[in-house]
Structure formats: structure tokens, C-alpha cells
Design a protein around this motif. Structure first.
Motif, mmCIF file in Angstrom:
data_model
loop_
_atom_site.group_PDB
_atom_site.id
_atom_site.type_symbol
_atom_site.label_atom_id
_atom_site.label_comp_id
_atom_site.label_asym_id
_atom_site.label_seq_id
_atom_site.Cartn_x
_atom_site.Cartn_y
_atom_site.Cartn_z
ATOM 1 N N LEU A 137 0.860 -1.181 0.000
ATOM 2 C CA LEU A 137 0.000 0.000 0.000
ATOM 3 C C LEU A 137 0.894 1.228 0.000
ATOM 4 O O LEU A 137 1.850 1.316 0.776
ATOM 5 C CB LEU A 137 -0.898 0.010 1.236
ATOM 6 N N GLY A 138 0.602 2.193 -0.878
ATOM 7 C CA GLY A 138 1.410 3.396 -0.922
ATOM 8 C C GLY A 138 0.768 4.458 -1.783
ATOM 9 O O GLY A 138 -0.290 4.247 -2.381
ATOM 10 N N THR A 139 1.428 5.608 -1.867
ATOM 11 C CA THR A 139 0.947 6.728 -2.661
ATOM 12 C C THR A 139 1.786 6.867 -3.919
ATOM 13 O O THR A 139 3.014 6.858 -3.865
ATOM 14 C CB THR A 139 0.981 8.032 -1.848
ATOM 15 N N ALA A 140 1.100 6.994 -5.049
ATOM 16 C CA ALA A 140 1.731 7.203 -6.347
ATOM 17 C C ALA A 140 1.325 8.575 -6.878
ATOM 18 O O ALA A 140 0.408 9.213 -6.360
ATOM 19 C CB ALA A 140 1.312 6.106 -7.322
ATOM 20 N N PRO A 155 7.883 4.758 0.698
ATOM 21 C CA PRO A 155 8.784 3.601 0.822
ATOM 22 C C PRO A 155 8.098 2.277 0.483
ATOM 23 O O PRO A 155 6.996 1.983 0.979
ATOM 24 C CB PRO A 155 9.205 3.645 2.294
ATOM 25 N N GLU A 156 8.733 1.478 -0.354
ATOM 26 C CA GLU A 156 8.136 0.250 -0.873
ATOM 27 C C GLU A 156 7.816 -0.766 0.218
ATOM 28 O O GLU A 156 6.856 -1.518 0.111
ATOM 29 C CB GLU A 156 9.068 -0.386 -1.915
ATOM 30 N N ASN A 157 8.631 -0.812 1.269
ATOM 31 C CA ASN A 157 8.435 -1.827 2.301
ATOM 32 C C ASN A 157 7.583 -1.327 3.462
ATOM 33 O O ASN A 157 7.435 -2.012 4.471
ATOM 34 C CB ASN A 157 9.782 -2.333 2.828
ATOM 35 N N CYS A 190 0.960 9.159 5.723
ATOM 36 C CA CYS A 190 0.770 8.340 6.925
ATOM 37 C C CYS A 190 1.482 6.999 6.778
ATOM 38 O O CYS A 190 1.360 6.331 5.742
ATOM 39 C CB CYS A 190 -0.714 8.062 7.158
ATOM 40 N N HIS A 191 2.240 6.624 7.818
ATOM 41 C CA HIS A 191 2.730 5.254 7.937
ATOM 42 C C HIS A 191 1.651 4.517 8.726
ATOM 43 O O HIS A 191 1.380 4.840 9.888
ATOM 44 C CB HIS A 191 4.073 5.226 8.654
#
Length: 292
Positions: free
Chosen positions: A93-96, A117-119, A140-141
Motif C-alpha cells: 500500500l502506498g501513494t503514487a 517507501p516500498e516496504n 501516513c505510515h
């Protein structure tokens, strides 16, 4: 249509050239099933809205099939850029970052996958430009990975295509005393950061968390008026009743408004606009005639 007829989460409004462009997460596919895109709605008066106009359509080869969240659109360096969160097919899950020539799209992927961050499990990336125009992503992490959700910042390349440094933690949700409440025993939530610099050059952050009254909007403020300062969290909530993931904008008369979704109930959410007053370095809710 009116705002109460629009079923989206995470509303974001871009005021531009006499029009207001509204973006958000499609409620029906926010948490279940496959997701297929994002929409925009357009208004001249913040009351009547046209749309939906599909601004992003999932390509056949796209690496994400679900959890299309929190699109935010900015006019930057003569183009439009969208920050949005996606779940990939391997559980990430992440922002693109996406880009388009028009605020109504079509938006195409700009970054090479996630900028976050990918991980890490990350969400709700928002753009911040320092006073010297250096771009950053604040995000947000997620609490699902670290239990005590955090707000972080990541420096970006000037074309917004990728990060150029390491993430830094600005604060954790558990620091939001006395109002923050644990979620499922040991977790604390951070959602939807949004930064705004006011006319007195102060830097403020709106963000959401879980409190005794449900989903809420809180404020934090930088002590040095920059992203690398110490962030002081207000002891009193800005909005405290089952609504959140908002943003603050000025209408074309210069008045401040808070946009958020309410209620925080799957498939019942809709955007709400509340008038804000800004006094002595703080925002306060004011009586509003713009509620959806």
C-alpha cells in the motif's frame, strides 16, 4: 446535484479559474471489491455540482486492482498532478503520482509505482511546498503495520516523480493527548494529513484520528513554520463528530472552509463543507450556510 447526493470519502477541493473541482474516494469500492478509477465534480458556487466526470480510469495493465484512496490534485509547474493511494497485487500500500493536462483528466501514472517507501504500508500522501518551493510528500505510515500510526515527510524531486531522500517522522498518533483513543486495543490511527500556510506565514497541519467521539479532525502546528519543525498538536479538536479525512481551502472571496466526509460509515459518506474562522494563529469552526 448537492453534496449530500455525492457518495465519496476523503473529499479534496481544487479552486481554479472560477471553478471548484471536487475529488474523492468512491465509497462503493473503498474497502471491498475491485476499484476502477476516480471522479471529479465541478461547481461555481460550492452548492450545486456537476458530475461525476471520470478523471482516472484503471488501465488493463495497471498494478493495482483495489483500495483506490484519497486523490488530491494540484496545479504545479503548468500541469496537474494527482497524489493517490493504491494497494498493489502483492499486498503493498502506498501513494503514487499521476499527471494530466486538465483538472478533469485523463490522469496517467507519472511515478514508477509508489513514491512512498516500498516496504512500508503508506497512505494519504499530500503535497507540501516549502517557502523556497522545495516539494515534499507528507503521508501516513499505517497503524496496521506499526500500531502507533505516524505522520511522515519525504523530500521529492522537483518533477514530483520520485523521492530523493529518506522519510522522517513528524509525530505519532499516540502523542495526541488527551483526545486520541486506542483502536482495537493497542493501535492509534493517523489519516489524511493536509498542510496549509496562512497569511501570517504560520504552517498548520490538519489530520484525522480516532477519538471518543469517533472519527475526528485534529490540528498541529510547526514551531519554526517549516516542515522540519517540532509539531505541536492542539489539545482541542477542530471537528469531533464522526467525520474526517478533510482539507482546508479558501473560496474565491478569501473565506476559509473545511471539507470532510460525514458520516464515517461505509456507503453513507458524503462531502460536507464547514466555514472556518482563523484567529490568533488557530482555526475555529464557524456557523456555515454551505453544508451539503
Amino acid at each position: 446535484m448537492r453534496l449530500c447526493d455525492i457518495n465519496i470519502r476523503d473529499p479534496y477541493i481544487l479552486p481554479l479559474n472560477g471553478h471548484y473541482y471536487l475529488y474523492g474516494t468512491r465509497s462503493e469500492t473503498a474497502f471491498i471489491g475491485q476499484a476502477f478509477g476516480f471522479d471529479s465534480y465541478v461547481s461555481d458556487d460550492l452548492i450545486s455540482w456537476d458530475g461525476p466526470f471520470e478523471v482516472f480510469t484503471r488501465p488493463d495493465s495497471f498494478w493495482s486492482k483495489k483500495s483506490y484512496w484519497a486523490p488530491e490534485v494540484y496545479f504545479y509547474q503548468n500541469r496537474f498532478y494527482m497524489f493517490a493511494s493504491f494497494a498493489n497485487t502483492s499486498g503493498g500500500l502506498g501513494t503514487a503520482v499521476l499527471t494530466a493536462d486538465d483538472p478533469c483528466g485523463p490522469f496517467k501514472l507519472w511515478s514508477d509505482g509508489y513514491v512512498t517507501p516500498e516496504n512500508w504500508r503508506c497512505l494519504d500522501g499530500t503535497l507540501y511546498l516549502s517557502e523556497d518551493h522545495t516539494p515534499y510528500m507528507v503521508f501516513c505510515h499505517e497503524w496496521r503495520q506499526i500500531h502507533d500510526g505516524s505522520i511522515c515527510v519525504l523530500p521529492l524531486r522537483h518533477d514530483l516523480k520520485q523521492a530523493i531522500g529518506e522519510p522522517k517522522i513528524l509525530f505519532h498518533a499516540s502523542q495526541a493527548k488527551p483526545f486520541v483513543k486506542r483502536y482495537f486495543f493497542r493501535n492509534y490511527i493517523t489519516d489524511g494529513p493536509f498542510l496549509i500556510r496562512t497569511e501570517d506565514h504560520r504552517l498548520h497541519m490538519l489530520w484525522s484520528t480516532n477519538a471518543k467521539t469517533g472519527y475526528v479532525e485534529a490540528m498541529a502546528h510547526s514551531d519554526n513554520q517549516e516542515i522540519d519543525g517540532h509539531w505541536e498538536i492542539d489539545q482541542k479538536l477542530l471537528y469531533d463528530h464522526d467525520g474526517g479525512h478533510g482539507m482546508i481551502f479558501q473560496d474565491f472571496s478569501g473565506a476559509y472552509h473545511l471539507a470532510l466526509h460525514y458520516p464515517n460509515t461505509f456507503r453513507k459518506e458524503h462531502p460536507v463543507l464547514l466555514s472556518l474562522l482563523y484567529q490568533k494563529g488557530r482555526f475555529f469552526l464557524a456557523p456555515s450556510d454551505l453544508q451539503g
